[in-house]
Design an enzyme around this catalytic site. Structure first.
Site, PDB file in Angstrom:
ATOM      1  N   ASP A 120       0.834  -1.054  -0.201  1.00 36.83           N
ATOM      2  CA  ASP A 120      -0.131   0.090   0.383  1.00 36.83           C
ATOM      3  C   ASP A 120       0.920   1.214   0.041  1.00 36.83           C
ATOM      4  OD1 ASP A 120      -2.510   1.456   0.116  1.00 36.83           O
ATOM      5  OD2 ASP A 120      -2.041   2.206   2.155  1.00 36.83           O
ATOM      6  N   SER A 121       0.688   2.445   0.060  1.00 36.59           N
ATOM      7  CA  SER A 121       1.109   3.877   0.018  1.00 36.59           C
ATOM      8  C   SER A 121       1.540   3.453   2.012  1.00 36.59           C
ATOM      9  CB  SER A 121      -0.136   5.212  -0.729  1.00 36.59           C
ATOM     10  OG  SER A 121      -1.188   4.578   0.664  1.00 36.59           O
ATOM     11  N   TYR A 161      -1.153   8.549  -2.571  1.00 36.19           N
ATOM     12  CA  TYR A 161      -1.044   8.227  -4.144  1.00 36.19           C
ATOM     13  C   TYR A 161      -2.720   8.766  -4.371  1.00 36.19           C
ATOM     14  CZ  TYR A 161       2.267   4.010  -3.588  1.00 36.19           C
ATOM     15  OH  TYR A 161       2.723   3.093  -3.501  1.00 36.19           O
ATOM     16  N   GLY A 162      -3.223   9.576  -3.652  1.00 38.42           N
ATOM     17  CA  GLY A 162      -4.563   9.308  -4.291  1.00 38.42           C
ATOM     18  C   GLY A 162      -4.520  10.275  -4.944  1.00 38.42           C
ATOM     19  N   CYS A 196      -4.798  -1.266  -1.555  1.00 34.59           N
ATOM     20  CA  CYS A 196      -4.989  -0.013  -2.200  1.00 34.59           C
ATOM     21  C   CYS A 196      -5.691   0.221  -3.165  1.00 34.59           C
ATOM     22  CB  CYS A 196      -3.456   0.924  -2.810  1.00 34.59           C
ATOM     23  SG  CYS A 196      -3.469   2.235  -3.016  1.00 34.59           S
ATOM     24  N   ASN A 197      -6.827   1.186  -2.946  1.00 38.13           N
ATOM     25  CA  ASN A 197      -7.691   1.175  -3.857  1.00 38.13           C
ATOM     26  C   ASN A 197      -7.130   1.549  -5.040  1.00 38.13           C
ATOM     27  OD1 ASN A 197     -11.103   0.442  -3.083  1.00 38.13           O
ATOM     28  ND2 ASN A 197      -9.297   0.819  -0.773  1.00 38.13           N
ATOM     29  N   THR A 198      -6.760   2.102  -4.355  1.00 39.56           N
ATOM     30  CA  THR A 198      -6.077   3.331  -5.165  1.00 39.56           C
ATOM     31  C   THR A 198      -5.090   2.629  -6.775  1.00 39.56           C
ATOM     32  OG1 THR A 198      -5.562   4.869  -3.955  1.00 39.56           O
ATOM     33  CG2 THR A 198      -4.741   6.023  -5.961  1.00 39.56           C
ATOM     34  N   GLU A 224      -1.376   9.082   8.534  1.00 39.57           N
ATOM     35  CA  GLU A 224      -0.101   8.472   8.488  1.00 39.57           C
ATOM     36  C   GLU A 224       0.184   9.259   9.793  1.00 39.57           C
ATOM     37  OE1 GLU A 224       1.589   7.138   6.627  1.00 39.57           O
ATOM     38  OE2 GLU A 224      -0.067   6.085   5.563  1.00 39.57           O
ATOM     39  N   CYS A 255     -11.277   2.729   1.214  1.00 41.03           N
ATOM     40  CA  CYS A 255      -9.179   3.186   0.180  1.00 41.03           C
ATOM     41  C   CYS A 255      -8.637   2.931   1.880  1.00 41.03           C
ATOM     42  CB  CYS A 255      -9.180   5.022   0.497  1.00 41.03           C
ATOM     43  SG  CYS A 255      -7.738   5.252   1.486  1.00 41.03           S
ATOM     44  N   THR A 256      -7.713   1.935   1.882  1.00 44.42           N
ATOM     45  CA  THR A 256      -8.011   0.807   3.288  1.00 44.42           C
ATOM     46  C   THR A 256      -6.945   2.071   4.501  1.00 44.42           C
ATOM     47  OG1 THR A 256      -5.553   0.789   2.280  1.00 44.42           O
ATOM     48  CG2 THR A 256      -6.483  -0.816   1.691  1.00 44.42           C
ATOM     49  N   HIS A 257      -6.961   3.233   4.200  1.00 39.00           N
ATOM     50  CA  HIS A 257      -6.159   4.045   4.899  1.00 39.00           C
ATOM     51  C   HIS A 257      -7.452   4.084   5.958  1.00 39.00           C
ATOM     52  CE1 HIS A 257      -2.430   4.745   3.468  1.00 39.00           C
ATOM     53  NE2 HIS A 257      -2.868   5.206   4.590  1.00 39.00           N
TER      54      HIS A 257
END
Ligand code: DGL
Length: 269
Positions: A13-14, A45-46, A76-78, A155, A189-191
């Site tokens: 992922d990012s 990354y978005g 990561c969906n993006t 983050e 979004c995985t975040h």
């Protein structure tokens, strides 16, 4: 006896978001080894272009391959939206994504058909959730909202209802969904599952779809179908790599996983 494969599974992922996949994958597949990579030097990354996301995804998968992984979970969906199909053409190992499994879970969870999606600019404008959820449930009506402030907040560890900035951003973004407008919200979004405590307080009674966890369930299915599960009986191990600061990743990631990651996160790539 079925064939097996004891090589590790790669997840990228990012940044911290991919841990939502890792957490569920470790629960479902306790005997597997994992190699996790968070591209924290280049997060978020978005808003990246398709070319950048293809380049980053390819570099991330090459790095994971250097650890001899048997499959990759794009947590990561993006990256999934822009690069996964291309990656599957370039690499000869299973590459599992997040968007399709979460779209399926949302389609079967909704009772009213009113589904919300929150995600990055790239994920929302890709239109994939608006396309896939009604494909799996023709009664579904999907409203997708871009929520760009959330990844930097996650983050920096601002994930609780005591963090005013986070609560203010979520109040703004979730306003169109409040008051019973939806019964299901995809955390696309995985975040975002790291914010599910606050989101749940703002949208009581709404089913939250955790895209990271949905992807881990898909990973388990894919490995089972392809006879790629490990056959060891001892617990698996996880190695953590980031491209940015390992210390803050260890602190915030460890808190989310409920594990002490001090000294366990290496700089990679
Ligand atoms: N966690 C990622 C996603 O699922 C990336 C978010 C970002 O870096 O902007 O989209």
């Amino acid at each position: 006896m079925n064939p097996s494969d004891n090589r590790p599974i790669g997840i990228f992922d990012s940044g911290l978001g991919g841990l939502t996949s890792l957490k569920e994958a470790k629960r479902l597949l306790p005997h597997e080894d994992f190699v996790f990579f968070g591209d924290t030097a280049r997060v978020p990354y978005g808003n990246r272009t398709r070319e950048e996301l293809i380049r980053f995804s390819e570099q991330n998968i090459r790095f994971l391959r250097s650890h001899d992984v048997k499959a990759v979970l794009v947590a990561c969906n993006t990256s999934d939206a822009m690069a996964r199909a291309e990656m599957q053409k370039r690499f000869d190992l299973p590459i599992v994504g997040v968007i399709d499994p979460s779209a399926r879970e949302a389609a079967s969870a909704t009772l009213t058909g009113s589904v919300g999606v929150i995600g990055t600019h790239v994920t929302v404008t890709s239109g994939l959730f608006n396309l896939l959820i009604p494909l799996y449930n023709p009664l579904a009506q999907v409203t997708a909202v871009e929520t760009p402030k959330l990844v930097p907040l996650v983050e920096s560890g601002k994930t609780s209802s005591a963090d005013e900035e986070t609560v203010a951003a979520l109040n703004e973004y979730l306003a169109p969904f409040m008051g019973g407008m939806i019964d299901t919200l995809v955390l696309g979004c995985t975040h975002y599952p790291l914010l599910s405590g606050v989101i749940g307080e703002l949208l009581p009674g709404v089913t939250l779809i955790n895209s990271g966890a949905a992807a881990a369930r898909q990973l388990q299915q894919t490995l089972t179908q392809k006879n790629l599960l490990a056959d060891r009986t001892e617990p698996g191990e996880t190695r953590f790599f980031v491209s940015g600061d390992p210390v803050s990743f260890a602190r915030n990631g460890g808190a989310f996983l409920g594990e002490d990651l001090t000294g366990r996160v290496q700089t990679g790539q």
